[in-house]
Scaffold this motif. Structure first.
Motif, PDB file in Angstrom:
ATOM      1  N   PRO A 254      55.002 -83.300-112.453  1.00  0.00           N
ATOM      2  CA  PRO A 254      55.780 -82.638-113.517  1.00  0.00           C
ATOM      3  C   PRO A 254      57.039 -81.954-113.015  1.00  0.00           C
ATOM      4  N   GLU A 255      57.028 -81.439-111.786  1.00  0.00           N
ATOM      5  CA  GLU A 255      58.178 -80.682-111.290  1.00  0.00           C
ATOM      6  C   GLU A 255      59.434 -81.527-111.164  1.00  0.00           C
TER       7      GLU A 255
ATOM      8  N   SER B 212      60.475 -78.947-121.052  1.00  0.00           N
ATOM      9  CA  SER B 212      60.489 -77.508-120.796  1.00  0.00           C
ATOM     10  C   SER B 212      59.183 -77.100-120.131  1.00  0.00           C
ATOM     11  N   HIS B 213      59.192 -75.888-119.543  1.00  0.00           N
ATOM     12  CA  HIS B 213      58.011 -75.392-118.854  1.00  0.00           C
ATOM     13  C   HIS B 213      56.861 -75.132-119.822  1.00  0.00           C
ATOM     14  N   THR B 214      57.179 -74.816-121.054  1.00  0.00           N
ATOM     15  CA  THR B 214      56.125 -74.535-122.026  1.00  0.00           C
ATOM     16  C   THR B 214      55.285 -75.763-122.333  1.00  0.00           C
ATOM     17  N   GLU B 215      55.854 -76.943-122.145  1.00  0.00           N
ATOM     18  CA  GLU B 215      55.122 -78.175-122.424  1.00  0.00           C
ATOM     19  C   GLU B 215      54.031 -78.444-121.388  1.00  0.00           C
ATOM     20  N   LEU B 216      54.052 -77.715-120.266  1.00  0.00           N
ATOM     21  CA  LEU B 216      52.989 -77.881-119.275  1.00  0.00           C
ATOM     22  C   LEU B 216      51.631 -77.527-119.869  1.00  0.00           C
ATOM     23  N   ASP B 217      51.613 -76.594-120.821  1.00  0.00           N
ATOM     24  CA  ASP B 217      50.352 -76.200-121.450  1.00  0.00           C
ATOM     25  C   ASP B 217      49.770 -77.326-122.308  1.00  0.00           C
TER      26      ASP B 217
ATOM     27  N   ARG C 243      41.999 -80.803-109.774  1.00  0.00           N
ATOM     28  CA  ARG C 243      42.784 -79.805-109.051  1.00  0.00           C
ATOM     29  C   ARG C 243      44.062 -80.418-108.464  1.00  0.00           C
ATOM     30  N   ALA C 244      43.949 -81.614-107.873  1.00  0.00           N
ATOM     31  CA  ALA C 244      45.124 -82.266-107.293  1.00  0.00           C
ATOM     32  C   ALA C 244      46.141 -82.633-108.366  1.00  0.00           C
ATOM     33  N   LEU C 245      45.681 -82.782-109.616  1.00  0.00           N
ATOM     34  CA  LEU C 245      46.556 -83.162-110.721  1.00  0.00           C
ATOM     35  C   LEU C 245      46.939 -81.976-111.594  1.00  0.00           C
ATOM     36  N   ASP C 246      46.747 -80.780-111.098  1.00  0.00           N
ATOM     37  CA  ASP C 246      47.092 -79.603-111.891  1.00  0.00           C
ATOM     38  C   ASP C 246      48.595 -79.610-112.179  1.00  0.00           C
ATOM     39  N   PRO C 247      49.012 -79.379-113.416  1.00  0.00           N
ATOM     40  CA  PRO C 247      50.443 -79.368-113.742  1.00  0.00           C
ATOM     41  C   PRO C 247      51.226 -78.329-112.940  1.00  0.00           C
ATOM     42  N   GLN C 248      50.559 -77.231-112.552  1.00  0.00           N
ATOM     43  CA  GLN C 248      51.202 -76.203-111.756  1.00  0.00           C
ATOM     44  C   GLN C 248      51.070 -76.567-110.270  1.00  0.00           C
ATOM     45  N   ARG C 249      52.174 -76.794-109.602  1.00  0.00           N
ATOM     46  CA  ARG C 249      52.146 -77.253-108.207  1.00  0.00           C
ATOM     47  C   ARG C 249      51.395 -76.286-107.295  1.00  0.00           C
ATOM     48  N   ALA C 250      51.533 -74.992-107.534  1.00  0.00           N
ATOM     49  CA  ALA C 250      50.919 -73.998-106.658  1.00  0.00           C
ATOM     50  C   ALA C 250      49.398 -74.007-106.736  1.00  0.00           C
ATOM     51  N   LEU C 251      48.825 -74.578-107.819  1.00  0.00           N
ATOM     52  CA  LEU C 251      47.374 -74.573-107.991  1.00  0.00           C
ATOM     53  C   LEU C 251      46.699 -75.804-107.400  1.00  0.00           C
TER      54      LEU C 251
END
Length: 584
Positions: free
Chosen positions: A453-454, A493-498, A522-530
């Motif tokens: 996503p990033e 947008s970042h809101t679409e990650l939800d 976990r490897a596919l979490d939209p948030q890279r840091a997670l």
């Protein structure tokens, strides 16, 4: 005591790195040499990857094979160091060679009745504008820069019976402890190599005065140092000893550190090719790909009939220097990443006149083709492919390279089931500021349904971005589906990650374990840091659950059966009742 003097001077220059050096040796008559010195500046591409070396070795005074020990340490190191793989960095190459040399020297010394292969050793590797000093024992390395005279090495000595012996020397012990020091280089730097024999003779002011008397002649400067040390030792009653000095001067540094991406930048882009055309003795047999950025051909060497893959920049982009620099980075990746899971480079049998690189031709098909033609492949087969793919990505990450286009069409499987990662059109090498610019490059080449996503958003990318694409490809390999209904490349947008809700892989393939499903999520979490911090953590979940079950002991299999499990529980409760009755 008649002095024996040996000196020479040579100026070596290549790839804008120019060095001058001189040396002198003074020894009593009928006394074997127990010191050895050398300077090596290679005249080929090894200078770019390995740099120049200045070495000094010194054995103990009472060692009957001191000359052999010194010769082995210097010649053996230089031969082995320049034979190490080009993709190893300086520190890795030197330390691995020294550990191997130490093991051999230590083992051989144990079988000798007299003498040993123990020697002090100092090595200075000059690479671009950086110096790497490796030191063990009591040899001495100084740097003269302007009005500063500094000792770079540390003395590792011990006194025993009135004599000083080196510690932490090469071959002294089965384990080797190496001092390492990194230093920047400046034009005009002078490095002095000598041995412990000079201790107590010359002062720093003596070194500076004797060297600067005629700095243009380093051989003469070394001769003056040797004569002064000999005279000072005689005055102080030190007795007969040998003195050796080696001076290395940086005459000119390269404007920039040698960069493997710039070696072939002056070559022209090859013209458009068709089947049957020839290019540097290579016959085009098939056009594999034509894109806006590149051309890919299957070629055959007319000399040895070997089949290869040739990749060249698109002729339309021949004037776009930015792309050509990136194309050379692709070549660097192919040449420097040595892994069975990454496509291999092919050595050219003749000089080339155009800008391109050659890869091994993989006789097989893409992962997309394999999945379409193996619909009944077992979970074990698919997990084996996944594990091989991860190893290929790990090989890139170890060299600080992002792939950025992990996709089933860029993964090849040969006739033996070997997985090979290909297509480096979007690869990006980590620089001083990290992977800045990687996102822009990936967008230019084009995003796909497996891109993290990033890439679609204004977020930094890194290794975990490759982790997402890798996990997405494995998810598709196991199910034929994508993990999200909303493709990440469509995000605005970042809101679409939800809105990205993970769909359990077990919905499409019930054979997948809960552990692997959780790891993929976990490897596919939209948030890279997670996502996983390290790819190795994700690898652990890619085990074949059936194979693991087969390898378990029989009583564990019994516990996995519901009926057997309740029998074990009932038996345990009965045993507790009997024990409690007996206790009363």
């Amino acid at each position: 005591m008649a002095p024996q003097r040996h000196s020479r001077r040579r100026t070596l220059a290549k790839h804008a790195l120019s060095l001058s050096y001189g040396r002198a040796f003074v020894a009593p008559e009928h006394r074997h040499h127990r010191s050895s010195m050398s300077v090596n500046l290679p005249e080929n591409d090894a200078l770019d990857s390995k740099g120049a070396c200045a070495v000094i070795s010194d054995s103990t005074r009472h060692n009957v094979i001191a000359e052999q020990a010194d010769d082995l340490s210097v010649r053996g190191f230089l031969a082995d160091y320049y034979s190490t793989p080009a993709h190893w960095d300086i520190k890795t190459s030197v330390t691995r060679v020294l550990h191997a040399l130490n093991s051999w020297s230590h083992s051989q010394s144990r079988h000798l009745a007299e003498g040993s292969y123990v020697s002090s050793l100092s090595i200075l590797v000059l690479h671009g504008s950086e110096g790497h000093l490796f030191h063990m024992g009591d040899t001495l390395v100084f740097r003269l820069r302007g009005a500063e005279f500094e000792q770079l090495s540390r003395d590792h000595v011990t006194e025993l019976g009135g004599y000083r012996y080196p510690t932490r020397a090469l071959g002294l012990d089965g384990k080797l402890d190496i001092d390492y020091r990194h230093t920047s280089l400046k034009q005009g730097d002078l490095f002095l190599f000598t041995t412990q024999a000079v201790s107590g003779t010359l002062m720093p002011s003596d070194y500076m005065q004797l060297i600067r008397t005629d700095v243009s002649n380093l051989d003469a400067a070394c001769e003056r140092l040797a004569a002064a040390a000999q005279a000072r030792a005689a005055e102080r009653g030190y007795g007969a000893d040998q003195f050796c000095f080696q001076l290395v001067r940086i005459d000119r540094l390269p404007e920039e550190s040698p960069d493997p991406l710039q070696r072939f930048g002056a070559l022209p882009v090859p013209p458009e090719c068709a089947i049957g055309d020839r290019l540097d003795g290579l016959v085009v047999e098939a056009v594999l790909a034509r894109t806006a950025q590149s051309r890919v051909y299957r070629v055959r060497d007319a000399r040895n009939q070997r089949e290869m893959v040739l990749k060249a920049p698109s002729p339309e982009l021949s004037s776009r220097n930015a792309y050509l620099e990136h194309f050379l980075l692709q070549q660097w990746v192919v040449e420097r990443i040595h892994s069975p899971f990454v496509v291999k480079t092919v050595e050219r049998s003749r000089p080339r006149r155009y800008l391109y690189y050659l890869m091994a031709f993989v006789k097989g098909n893409t992962l997309t083709y394999w999945v379409q033609h193996h619909p009944r492949a077992s979970l074990g087969q698919r997990l084996d492919i996944a594990r091989q793919l991860v190893k290929g990505v790990q090989a890139l990450h170890r060299r600080e390279v992002l792939h950025q286009r992990i996709h089933p069409d860029n993964i090849l499987i040969d006739t033996h089931g070997q997985v090979v990662l290909a297509d480096f059109s979007a690869c990006h090498r980590r620089e001083g500021d990290g992977h800045r610019g990687a996102q822009e490059l990936a967008r230019q080449v084009g995003l796909n349904e497996h891109s993290a996503p990033e890439y679609a958003l204004d977020i930094d990318v890194g290794r975990r971005s490759d982790q997402y694409a890798l996990a997405s490809t494995i998810y598709w390999l196991l199910t034929g589906e994508l993990p999200y209904t909303l493709e990440p490349r469509q995000l605005r947008s970042h809101t679409e990650l939800d809105q990205m809700v993970y769909r359990s892989v077990r919905m499409y393939n019930p054979e997948v374990s809960l552990e692997l499903d959780g790891a993929l999520q976990r490897a596919l979490d939209p948030q890279r840091a997670l996502r996983f911090r390290r790819l190795s953590e994700f690898v652990y979940s890619l085990r074949d659950p059936r194979k693991l079950t087969t390898d378990l002991p029989a009583h564990i299999h019994a516990l996995r059966s519901p009926a057997k499990r309740w029998q074990w529980i009932a038996g345990g409760l009965l045993l507790l009742v009997v024990l409690s009755w007996l206790w009363k």
